[in-house]
Motif scaffolding. Sequence first.
Motif, PDB file in Angstrom:
ATOM      1  N   ASP A   1      -3.884  -2.633  -3.155  1.00 54.10           N
ATOM      2  CA  ASP A   1      -4.488  -3.327  -2.022  1.00 54.10           C
ATOM      3  C   ASP A   1      -4.611  -4.799  -2.385  1.00 54.10           C
ATOM      4  O   ASP A   1      -5.307  -5.142  -3.354  1.00 54.10           O
ATOM      5  CB  ASP A   1      -5.864  -2.703  -1.766  1.00 54.10           C
ATOM      6  CG  ASP A   1      -6.611  -3.390  -0.636  1.00 54.10           C
ATOM      7  OD1 ASP A   1      -6.110  -4.417  -0.121  1.00 54.10           O
ATOM      8  OD2 ASP A   1      -7.689  -2.903  -0.275  1.00 54.10           O
TER       9      ASP A   1
ATOM     10  N   LEU B   1       0.836  -1.203   0.000  1.00 52.60           N
ATOM     11  CA  LEU B   1       0.000   0.000   0.000  1.00 52.60           C
ATOM     12  C   LEU B   1       0.860   1.238   0.000  1.00 52.60           C
ATOM     13  O   LEU B   1       0.453   2.302  -0.436  1.00 52.60           O
ATOM     14  CB  LEU B   1      -0.867   0.001   1.251  1.00 52.60           C
ATOM     15  CG  LEU B   1      -1.888  -1.119   1.311  1.00 52.60           C
ATOM     16  CD1 LEU B   1      -2.391  -1.295   2.715  1.00 52.60           C
ATOM     17  CD2 LEU B   1      -3.025  -0.806   0.372  1.00 52.60           C
TER      18      LEU B   1
ATOM     19  N   ARG C   1       1.739  -0.494  -6.363  1.00 59.52           N
ATOM     20  CA  ARG C   1       1.086   0.010  -5.162  1.00 59.52           C
ATOM     21  C   ARG C   1      -0.386  -0.372  -5.257  1.00 59.52           C
ATOM     22  O   ARG C   1      -1.113   0.159  -6.083  1.00 59.52           O
ATOM     23  CB  ARG C   1       1.254   1.517  -5.096  1.00 59.52           C
ATOM     24  CG  ARG C   1       0.937   2.037  -3.726  1.00 59.52           C
ATOM     25  CD  ARG C   1       1.275   3.482  -3.599  1.00 59.52           C
ATOM     26  NE  ARG C   1       0.491   4.009  -2.510  1.00 59.52           N
ATOM     27  CZ  ARG C   1       0.012   5.234  -2.474  1.00 59.52           C
ATOM     28  NH1 ARG C   1       0.238   6.056  -3.451  1.00 59.52           N
ATOM     29  NH2 ARG C   1      -0.687   5.623  -1.443  1.00 59.52           N
TER      30      ARG C   1
ATOM     31  N   THR D   1      -6.185  -7.090  -1.146  1.00 57.55           N
ATOM     32  CA  THR D   1      -7.490  -7.728  -0.962  1.00 57.55           C
ATOM     33  C   THR D   1      -8.438  -7.398  -2.107  1.00 57.55           C
ATOM     34  O   THR D   1      -9.550  -7.907  -2.154  1.00 57.55           O
ATOM     35  CB  THR D   1      -8.153  -7.265   0.357  1.00 57.55           C
ATOM     36  OG1 THR D   1      -8.407  -5.868   0.258  1.00 57.55           O
ATOM     37  CG2 THR D   1      -7.271  -7.545   1.548  1.00 57.55           C
ATOM     38  N   HIS D   2      -8.032  -6.508  -2.993  1.00 59.91           N
ATOM     39  CA  HIS D   2      -8.958  -6.070  -4.026  1.00 59.91           C
ATOM     40  C   HIS D   2      -8.943  -6.996  -5.238  1.00 59.91           C
ATOM     41  O   HIS D   2      -7.874  -7.371  -5.714  1.00 59.91           O
ATOM     42  CB  HIS D   2      -8.606  -4.646  -4.468  1.00 59.91           C
ATOM     43  CG  HIS D   2      -9.740  -3.989  -5.175  1.00 59.91           C
ATOM     44  ND1 HIS D   2     -10.032  -4.276  -6.477  1.00 59.91           N
ATOM     45  CD2 HIS D   2     -10.659  -3.099  -4.742  1.00 59.91           C
ATOM     46  CE1 HIS D   2     -11.102  -3.570  -6.823  1.00 59.91           C
ATOM     47  NE2 HIS D   2     -11.497  -2.851  -5.789  1.00 59.91           N
TER      48      HIS D   2
ATOM     49  N   ALA E   1      -9.305  -6.507  -8.252  1.00 56.83           N
ATOM     50  CA  ALA E   1      -8.601  -5.964  -9.415  1.00 56.83           C
ATOM     51  C   ALA E   1      -7.100  -6.185  -9.338  1.00 56.83           C
ATOM     52  O   ALA E   1      -6.390  -6.013 -10.335  1.00 56.83           O
ATOM     53  CB  ALA E   1      -8.896  -4.476  -9.530  1.00 56.83           C
TER      54      ALA E   1
ATOM     55  N   PRO F   1     -13.529 -14.217  -0.873  1.00 61.13           N
ATOM     56  CA  PRO F   1     -12.287 -14.535  -0.171  1.00 61.13           C
ATOM     57  C   PRO F   1     -12.504 -15.494   1.003  1.00 61.13           C
ATOM     58  O   PRO F   1     -13.592 -15.543   1.585  1.00 61.13           O
ATOM     59  CB  PRO F   1     -11.814 -13.168   0.324  1.00 61.13           C
ATOM     60  CG  PRO F   1     -13.058 -12.357   0.443  1.00 61.13           C
ATOM     61  CD  PRO F   1     -13.988 -12.861  -0.617  1.00 61.13           C
TER      62      PRO F   1
ATOM     63  N   GLN G   1      -6.202 -11.800   9.282  1.00 56.19           N
ATOM     64  CA  GLN G   1      -6.837 -11.260   8.076  1.00 56.19           C
ATOM     65  C   GLN G   1      -5.785 -10.861   7.037  1.00 56.19           C
ATOM     66  O   GLN G   1      -5.988 -11.034   5.839  1.00 56.19           O
ATOM     67  CB  GLN G   1      -7.726 -10.057   8.430  1.00 56.19           C
ATOM     68  CG  GLN G   1      -9.019 -10.457   9.119  1.00 56.19           C
ATOM     69  CD  GLN G   1      -9.854 -11.417   8.268  1.00 56.19           C
ATOM     70  OE1 GLN G   1     -10.112 -11.168   7.097  1.00 56.19           O
ATOM     71  NE2 GLN G   1     -10.236 -12.551   8.845  1.00 56.19           N
TER      72      GLN G   1
END
Lengths: 1140, 386
Positions: free
Chosen positions: B141, B126, B139, B143-144, B146, B274, B196
């Motif tokens: 995330d 990040l 750069r 968890t995304h 995309a 997820p 997480q």
Amino acid sequence: MSSSLIMAQQKLEHNFALSPVTALAFQDIGESTYLFVGEDAWLKIYHVTTSRLLGKVRAFYSQPIHGIHVSESKAGLANGEAGILVWGGQSITVLPPSSIRDLVRGVAPPEPTEFKAPDWIYDGILFPAGDPKGALVTAHNELIPFSVSPDGHGLTFGTLTSPSRPILYSANLCLLGPDTILVAGGTVFGEIIVWKYHFGSSRPSQWEVLYVFTGHEGSVFGVSISPEFEIAPGINVRLLGSCSDDRTIRIWDVTDRQLTIPAGQEIDSRLLTEARETGFGDNSEAKEENKNDSSRCLAVAMGHLSRIWHVKFGRSSHAQMGPVEVYSFGEDTTRQRWELTFDLKKWQEGLSPTSGPVGNLRNCSVNSCHNGKNIWSVAISTKGDQEPLIATGGADGRVAISGVQGSADSTKYRHLDFTVPLEKVLQQLEDNGEPHNTTVDEPKNKKGVKYAFQKYSFLSDDLLMATATSGRIFLAAVTDSLSWEEVLVSDTVVEDLRSYMVMKTPVKDTVILGGATGKVYLYRRGQEIMELAHFPGKISDIILLQDPSQISVENQQPWSVIITVLGLDHATILNFDPSSMKSTIDTRKIILPEHCIITAAAFLNSILIVGSRIGALTIHTLTRDSSDLVPLSSRRDPKGKDAITAICPLPGSSTSFLAACRDGRYRIYTLNASSVPFLNLQHEISPPLGMIEGAWFSSPSSRSSSPELILHGFKGKNFVVWNESSQQTIASIECGGAHRPFSCVSPPEDPNQLRLAFTKASRMRFYSQPAPFLQTLKEGGHGREIRAIAASSRYIATAAEDTNIRIWESTPSSSSSPSLKCLAIIEKHSAGIQAMKWFGEDYLLTSAGSEEFYIWRISRLDSSYDALAVVCEAVWDDGTRDGDLRIVDFDVRPWTTTAEEEEKILIAMVLSNSEVRTYTYSPETNEFQLLAKGMYTGACPTKARHLIIPDSEEVHVLTGYTDGHLAIWRTAAGAAGGKEAELVHEPIKVHQSSVKALDLVMLSGEATNNNSRWLVATGGDDNALGFLDLSYDPAEKSYTVQGRYRVASAHAAAVTGLCAVAGGGKEGEVEVVTVSNDQRVKLWKGGSAKGEEEFKVKLLANKYSSVADAGDVEKIVDEGEGKKKVMVGGVGMEVWDLIE
Amino acid sequence: MGKSSKDKRDAYYRLAKEQGWRARSAFKLLQLDEEFNLFENVTRVVDLCAAPGSWSQVLSRVLIKGEKFGRSAWQDREAKFRQDMLKVIRSDAEADSESVKEAPKPTNAPANDGPRQDVKIVSIDLQPISPLPGIITLRADITHPATVPLLLKALNPDYDADTMNQQAQHPVDLVISDGAPDVTGLHDLDIYVQSQLLFAALNLALCVLKPGGKFVAKIFRGRNVDLLYAQLKVFFEKVYVAKPRSSRASSVEAFIVCINFQPPEGFKASLEEPLGVGSRLPQMQAELQESTTAQDDDKKDDGIVDMEIEDLTPSDPKDQKSIRWVAPFVACGDLSAFDSDASYRLPDDHVSLDPVQPPTAPPYKRAIELRRANGGAYGKVPVTSK
């Protein structure tokens, strides 16, 4: 301890725990207010006004409670519709009203049923009526409605709904209407998402994102939605408070002004398909339509020294544009009160990014509420304009509360707070036509300096004398206000007392004054001032010999004071008999050593103890050759030249007294009345005051309670009154700093009531309180992780990460709830404590980083004042040049040799540079003597234990290391001065990595030879429990490893504590208790049973432990009860009974 | 703590500066590699939560530049000498090295000679990462959803989600993550947040890892860590929990080393759905129960007798509902390694070096600046004590 322990199959039973308080909620039932407290998995209920624990119930099997929601609908409760919602982690349960009624009555309610939500829960809410029953918000910004079956035992979760799933650090729910919830989520990345969720049977569930706030530069740890406030006629606002890792508190406008928001589902699809950039300060959740949201930030403020965990709203004033009360709560254990006000003009112009903040947060007060670190939980209850009830729960397990309305009849002192300039007093006398001295009416002295208040003295708790630098004397009668009169005296007296005077109250309604010309005056209430004596010089001080706490008590007994006169080689005792109104000069002169200035004194029978301005204490007695009180012996303990400010004989003692000192410490001495009397220092401690100005013991009205020690003095810019017995601040009032005239008074039986007068900025401040601002609802303990536990046959000592040591005693278990009473708190170490051991009952030894190793002498006081006396008897000083090693562990044992008679303490210590050292310590000379040193490979040692070889003068030490090995070191008989300790056996591998815990028992019964044999149990960082069967042949002078055994996954995480609780001796087995970071406590039995060859390991008990990050486990033998227990320490502490 | 006293207290802090590493954590990866031979036959690596980039730096120097780091990088020569002298079981150290090995040591593995062909390393965080030779930094995330196509495109510029076959979508040999949250002190919350982060890394790894691939991530060994071990075991043939000697014994930190990615039949990874929350993973576990709680492990040949325990505890119906399993523990970095817990004496003329890269700015940086500007306190507010 290691030789013979009785063996029987045992199990563990939970006895007592003190854990962080992680959830709080108030509830009103009828006329009473109750506080629900979540402590680990337990839900407890307290009655607020009496601080009484009424009942408790275990809400979850192995999960701390993180939140409690109390239904706001009182009618609902009465109708049996609502209840309370309790959650923690993924666990939730709903307690029906009948269970709450049971808890209030002290009856055990039916066991709650625990349900698991699909994710971690940050907030929950119950709906006033109907179905669904309530809703939860998860750590991924999802809302889950849930329903409860009619019998209350079934719970079903509805569909998860979320506009986007960032990971949150905080969330708050607010019911807006019968079918609408406002959700606020604070993300890990510093954003706040505010969205609305609609539910209900009439329409399909849906949501809409209202705002995405950016601005915080760190994780958002707390969000709180306010009720609607009317800040100006017709202007209603709903606010959101947030607090963050960036140390700021921010207030946002989330008022629903019926703006048209595009239907939510569209935003959803876009959010999920677009690739996002994430990170602090960058918009991740925020999209085009949210780009102006941040202009809704109304105010930003900073106040805490570290992270802020919670922000909450308090009262809102009805005044135009505020103020609204805001409270913040932080890692620094402070609660801070803020006032939020608004700029009406800017407000009406509307919110825009260019106009700047329309609100202002003013910091009004900062109160430290807990020990150590962290306020984990908060509850606020507001009722109209009343001071809100605010409770905080800390990592220390304490619950602090403010705003409790005491019953009016139990207190004499009302809350009063006035600031009075001298001119106002003069004006009042003039206005009321009171007789006053008109000859000295000019407001300034000859140098042109305005007259101001000079000295204060309470004559009783309702009468204060205040003098002015003009020499005039005033009296203020205390009711709901101060009503002033002047004590009329002649001009010569006024002249004498102008610009210099001393004033003291020896007994009720009496004041004695001394001036620059050597005259001493007496004033008694209702009478004229009279001259008592005339000394040949300026009266430098008047020292009271009476207990100052008694000034609010009627007393017609004769009294005495010591008068000291400038330039005189002695001090004088002045006696006064109220029945005859006669004063006499005592024939016994107090002969002073050269340059001695008396600052405090007290008689112990006929012996006078005198304290001096430079901190010396001198014993004065009559001798055969003299009719005067001559100094016989003296000692000085303060390091600097700080004055002794009070000497108080201990209640019920004729030999012990307390001396308070401006160095911030108080000390308790015992007079040894031998032919040449001398003083023994028995206790020395630094309470949290920078400068102690006075001390007294309370006289409890009930005979069963023990007197409490009350200290007052200055800390920083505050005047502080401190209850040393309960470790609580009675008052802390900003005064501007030390060195100012003051006077204070309390009822002798209730030190919590207080009246105080002092000068600040040349005006008088008068303060009166019925009770301390913050009270303790529930006692706590250490506020940081416990790292070491040591138990003697009577006391338990715990040492924590914050360098504090506490000494506890089990309270008699006649009461149903077993508990521990804290007898002493020792703060002296500057680095983290590494190890702690008792030597008998009288010595406690502690080691820490920075090469600190202290020996403490512990004793009971000869007094009805029930406290433990602790003094640091010796400080080890044989460290390295840099003094930066940790003394990781040590062991002690009694030591006598044929060459010496004295029983010494034999110490084996290990240092972080891989060294092992052996010393003897002499309790007679307080000296350490180095015997030998040994150096391991460079690996850090973790454990050290003596191996006792019968009839040998060699010292054998078993050490454990971070490399997973054990080593055995021998110091030859008669070694001294740092001879090399010899490695006796090649290092023995027992673990793959660090040996974190170790205990051993000695085995006996092999009568065939003189061999010694031990069973050593070890706990490793590798999750394993190890057993080492070790023997020593004194003829061969060699050790043999008989066997090494391993339970590979004894715990799911590192085994951090271990102690032997049974076995050894003739048994071939040992029982050990292990603790681990996996929060399980286990009881094992390992060894070869009698008559059997095979080594076996059995698991006897395996329980959830409330103690996270466990650092130590120690066996406790309660001799009174004959019970065996173990105590686990880490985040909080826990006691388990060993039951056969 | 000053630089110089930290040099003494923390040998790896000093070594990192001397050997040009961005952070001491570089040694953790090197020591994990020494034990598990992580880089063997590896050319495509993804480094998650990479900032400040010390793990990527290891990848850059080992895989791209072809540098070799053996024990000599962290060996305490004096310790070695003293061990020989004190006979700290040399045979044992050798036995240790046999224990979990599946291949020869990197120091004598010919595959590691010189730069490798077709190496692709992608680092994601990040926060921005200073550039490293041969490494693609993103750069994003993790968890995304995309991020997966973003990552695959970085590994293969011709990547097209619609046309590429299954194999091309799973090109990665190794996924590593050294990410950890700033702990709050509320232990169960910290453990949850760390889990997480671990699941975020796992979810991404499941999307890009090729069968047989490896996954290494930081883990907090606290309450319920055995639930996590059991869940990871669903996807990998072998799961170990490893503690490098450069990681402090006093820290709850350890590393999960998952070897031989074997996704269960029919499993399709997706960041839209997820794992880590909800019931999908527990359901999979229930179906696979037996295989997820057993692992053939070579017994450690260190002469210690491994015991079968006799469990006499009464069964508790309310406890242990979930499937738990404790991954075998492996200590990494041999015994001659510097000890991260010990204090070392440095020569009198020791010069303390500056860190290679200053630590990332904390979120409260501005607060500190403000406090300093106001003369040490935020404002004049009386602090009263409890």
